[in-house]
Design an enzyme around this catalytic site. Structure first.
Site, PDB file in Angstrom:
ATOM      1  N   LYS A 150       0.922  -0.850   0.181  1.00 33.18           N
ATOM      2  CA  LYS A 150      -0.142   0.009  -0.341  1.00 33.18           C
ATOM      3  C   LYS A 150       0.715   1.302  -0.041  1.00 33.18           C
ATOM      4  O   LYS A 150       0.384   2.011  -0.711  1.00 33.18           O
ATOM      5  CB  LYS A 150      -0.620   0.021   1.275  1.00 33.18           C
ATOM      6  CG  LYS A 150      -1.838   1.248   1.482  1.00 33.18           C
ATOM      7  CD  LYS A 150      -2.913   1.082   1.950  1.00 33.18           C
ATOM      8  CE  LYS A 150      -2.915   1.151   3.483  1.00 33.18           C
ATOM      9  NZ  LYS A 150      -2.879   2.384   4.539  1.00 33.18           N
ATOM     10  N   TYR A 159      -1.676 -24.141   8.685  1.00 34.09           N
ATOM     11  CA  TYR A 159      -1.166 -24.047   7.791  1.00 34.09           C
ATOM     12  C   TYR A 159      -2.748 -23.712   7.022  1.00 34.09           C
ATOM     13  O   TYR A 159      -3.462 -22.527   6.501  1.00 34.09           O
ATOM     14  CB  TYR A 159      -0.293 -24.580   6.940  1.00 34.09           C
ATOM     15  CG  TYR A 159      -0.317 -24.544   5.914  1.00 34.09           C
ATOM     16  CD1 TYR A 159       0.667 -23.555   5.835  1.00 34.09           C
ATOM     17  CD2 TYR A 159      -0.755 -25.036   4.351  1.00 34.09           C
ATOM     18  CE1 TYR A 159       0.947 -22.976   4.315  1.00 34.09           C
ATOM     19  CE2 TYR A 159      -0.319 -25.281   3.158  1.00 34.09           C
ATOM     20  CZ  TYR A 159       0.330 -23.767   3.104  1.00 34.09           C
ATOM     21  OH  TYR A 159       0.845 -23.569   2.036  1.00 34.09           O
ATOM     22  N   THR A 174       3.741 -28.973  -5.819  1.00 31.04           N
ATOM     23  CA  THR A 174       4.546 -28.321  -6.770  1.00 31.04           C
ATOM     24  C   THR A 174       6.297 -29.309  -6.104  1.00 31.04           C
ATOM     25  O   THR A 174       6.222 -29.618  -4.914  1.00 31.04           O
ATOM     26  CB  THR A 174       5.145 -26.991  -6.814  1.00 31.04           C
ATOM     27  OG1 THR A 174       3.787 -26.194  -6.996  1.00 31.04           O
ATOM     28  CG2 THR A 174       5.784 -26.501  -7.612  1.00 31.04           C
ATOM     29  N   ARG A 223       6.982 -33.455   2.095  1.00 29.56           N
ATOM     30  CA  ARG A 223       5.513 -33.574   1.120  1.00 29.56           C
ATOM     31  C   ARG A 223       6.388 -35.154  -0.110  1.00 29.56           C
ATOM     32  O   ARG A 223       7.156 -35.542   0.787  1.00 29.56           O
ATOM     33  CB  ARG A 223       6.256 -32.400  -0.345  1.00 29.56           C
ATOM     34  CG  ARG A 223       5.731 -31.458   0.052  1.00 29.56           C
ATOM     35  CD  ARG A 223       4.088 -31.626   0.547  1.00 29.56           C
ATOM     36  NE  ARG A 223       3.545 -29.830   0.406  1.00 29.56           N
ATOM     37  CZ  ARG A 223       2.321 -29.877   0.854  1.00 29.56           C
ATOM     38  NH1 ARG A 223       0.833 -30.707   1.256  1.00 29.56           N
ATOM     39  NH2 ARG A 223       1.927 -28.442   1.273  1.00 29.56           N
TER      40      ARG A 223
END
Length: 361
Positions: free
Chosen positions: A133, A173, A203, A214
């Site tokens: 901003k 999360y 990914t 993962r």
């Protein structure tokens, strides 16, 4: 002749507009990337530098690694700032774009310190929105497929509202990322801040942390070390895997889209599905491993499948869709893991801080 006289000025005007657009597109930008030393962030920083932009990489090294960006530090257009975005950050340089990627994202990371995960995802995003901003910068929020929870549909469209246990172990999360999306849209509504919200699905690729938690990084790490490959459940669960280069291409197209009304959310993922058993077989083949496969009970909140609908991305991002074949992507990822010293990427522990790292920087 009168017709030709009218055509030439129009052609000249069209040519001038095209030149102006090309000049705008080619003008280097100053881009701030939070989480820039992590898996996605380091790959993004590398691509942005190749595109000619100046990159400010902000990372507290909680899950990121200086090893991921060390080769970039000799580039005069690259700047590394060690900073935790749960604290406000000020930049003396004018910032044009902010990619907000900072947050522990794999189960091996976000479950280690759930409070740290939640505060980074929410309060860190608030601080970066304030920075955007101040600089009138365009803001990219790296959201996640986790905002959908355990889907009750076969193919997940952006309109799907989700199915999440807000008190489960993964909620730190999932819910923080949902709240972060909320505050992004509030800044858009209240301050007309230019935002882009992408929901990123599984990914993989080079620079994944070996202990990210993962399945691909777990299997490759175990295989090249000759350890048993651990599959939770029957191994028939299905996942879709997006290669990192395809993700980065989608992110950059979205960030630079000239459609001011297209702010997201948009799914970025792969639609081809593979079972855990098939994945284990492929990785053992590519690593020439003799590992045994062992099966353990499913942990809490473990998903059977999650397949994205990417039709919106295909429509709005210039025909974007994944290009990397899964076998070739796995081969490149395995090659990366075989070329690093995994001991330099230890498992994360709660209470870690970058202080005292000394010569690692």
């Amino acid at each position: 002749r009168r017709q030709l006289t009218g055509i030439y000025p129009r052609l000249l005007k069209t040519f001038e507009i095209a030149q102006s657009v090309m000049a705008t597109e080619s003008k280097p930008k100053t881009v701030l990337v939070t989480g820039g030393a992590g898996f996605v962030g380091s790959n993004l920083c590398e691509r942005l530098l190749k595109d000619g932009d100046r990159v400010i990489c902000v990372d507290n090294m909680f899950t990121g690694s200086v090893l991921n960006i060390r080769h970039l530090q000799t580039d005069p257009n690259f700047k590394l700032v060690i900073h935790d975005i749960t604290n406000p950050y000020q930049s003396e340089e004018k910032i044009d774009q902010i990619y907000n990627l900072a947050c522990p994202s794999g189960p091996g990371h976000f479950l280690v310190d759930p409070i740290k995960t939640f505060t980074t995802a929410l309060f860190g995003t608030l601080n970066m929105l304030e920075l955007a901003k101040q600089h009138k910068a365009r803001f990219f929020q790296a959201s996640t497929a986790e905002v959908y929870g355990e889907p009750t549909v076969d193919k997940i469209h952006e309109s799907y509202r989700g199915n999440i246990d807000c008190t489960g172990p993964r909620a730190c999360y999932d819910e923080a990322k949902r709240a972060a999306e909320t505050v992004c849209f509030d800044y858009w509504r209240m301050y007309k801040l230019q935002i882009r919200v992408a929901r990123i699905f599984n990914t993989y690729g080079p620079k994944m942390h070996p202990y990210h938690g993962r399945v691909i990084s777990n299997f490759i790490r175990q295989a090249i070390r000759g350890e048993d490959i651990t599959i939770y459940g029957s191994g028939n669960q299905q996942r879709c895997f997006l290669y990192i280069d395809d993700l980065i291409e989608g992110m950059i197209r979205f960030m630079n889209s000239k459609d001011e009304d297209f702010i997201g959310p948009v799914n970025l993922g792969q639609t081809a599905e593979f079972t855990m058993n098939h994945l284990a077989d492929l990785i053992m083949l590519l690593t020439n491993a003799n590992s045994n496969v062992i099966y353990k009970p499913l942990p809490a909140d473990y998903l059977e499948k999650r397949r994205p609908d990417i039709s919106l991305a295909e429509e709005k991002l210039g025909g974007w869709r994944p290009k990397m074949g899964f076998l070739e992507g796995l081969r490149r990822t395995v090659h990366y893991f075989q070329g690093i010293d995994i001991n330099k990427y230890p498992p994360l522990r709660a209470g870690w801080s970058p202080r005292g790292l000394g010569q690692n920087f």
